[in-house]
Enzyme design. Sequence first.
Site, PDB file in Angstrom:
ATOM      1  CG  ASP A  15      -1.661   1.256   1.427  1.00 23.88           C
ATOM      2  OD1 ASP A  15      -2.401   1.636   0.515  1.00 23.88           O
ATOM      3  OD2 ASP A  15      -1.490   1.898   2.484  1.00 23.88           O
ATOM      4  CB  ALA A  16       0.892   4.330  -1.832  1.00 26.58           C
ATOM      5  NE  ARG A  46      -4.711   7.597   5.586  1.00 25.08           N
ATOM      6  CZ  ARG A  46      -4.564   6.985   4.422  1.00 25.08           C
ATOM      7  NH1 ARG A  46      -4.834   7.627   3.293  1.00 25.08           N
ATOM      8  NH2 ARG A  46      -4.129   5.742   4.376  1.00 25.08           N
ATOM      9  CB  SER A 122      -1.948   3.083  -3.903  1.00 23.85           C
ATOM     10  OG  SER A 122      -2.404   4.278  -3.315  1.00 23.85           O
TER      11      SER A 122
END
Length: 226
Positions: A15-16, A46, A122
């Site tokens: 995942d990024a 976020r 991602s």
Amino acid sequence: MSHSATRPVSAYVFDAYGTLFDVHAAVRRHAGDLGPEAVSLSTLWRQKQLEYSWTRALMGRYLDFWALTEQALDTAMAMTGKSDANLRQRLLDAYWKLDCYQEVPTVLKRLKDDGNRLAILSNGSPAMLEAAVRAAGIEDLLDEVFSTDLLKTYKTRQDVYELVTNHFRIYPEAVSFQSSNRWDIAGATAFGFRSVWINRIGAADEYSDLPPIAVLADLQGLLALS
């Protein structure tokens, strides 16, 4: 699909955001301008970014991840009483060049030198991922960068994880998948990946019926598993 401990790992997939790249780096660069609300704003940014991806996927009303990132910042600024258009733009500009975590280049190089295939999977838009990878200087270490934009949806849709297996023509259990997001680990585990939770903040475990094969504080621990 189920895990198999007998099949060797053929690809390491990451995942990024939150795993390779620090999602809070943009706010930290401008913390002085944001004042005491900086941490709250970053956390809300976020949270809303992810929330919008889940609700969009469920509704089937896709907007790319950059659009969601902008919307999430607008919400976070409104909720923390910020209305500075110049600061908003500077925060967005900073998001294109997030810091990678300190151990990332070294770990990726070690895995690459050992002959492994490496990739990113991602929610990020192709342009966002290209910019982040270039800023981190890790483009030569990656075989592929997969964006959910290809499918116009988001994790944890199971066909997202299938992008990896279809491309590399491998079984799910031959993929070691690393993410800092427990919900992403649950989705990848359900698909059949060997999932490794990079629990950087010591978060409480969730989704006990979909456990990772390992929990690590950072990516450095991955070298001991390889």
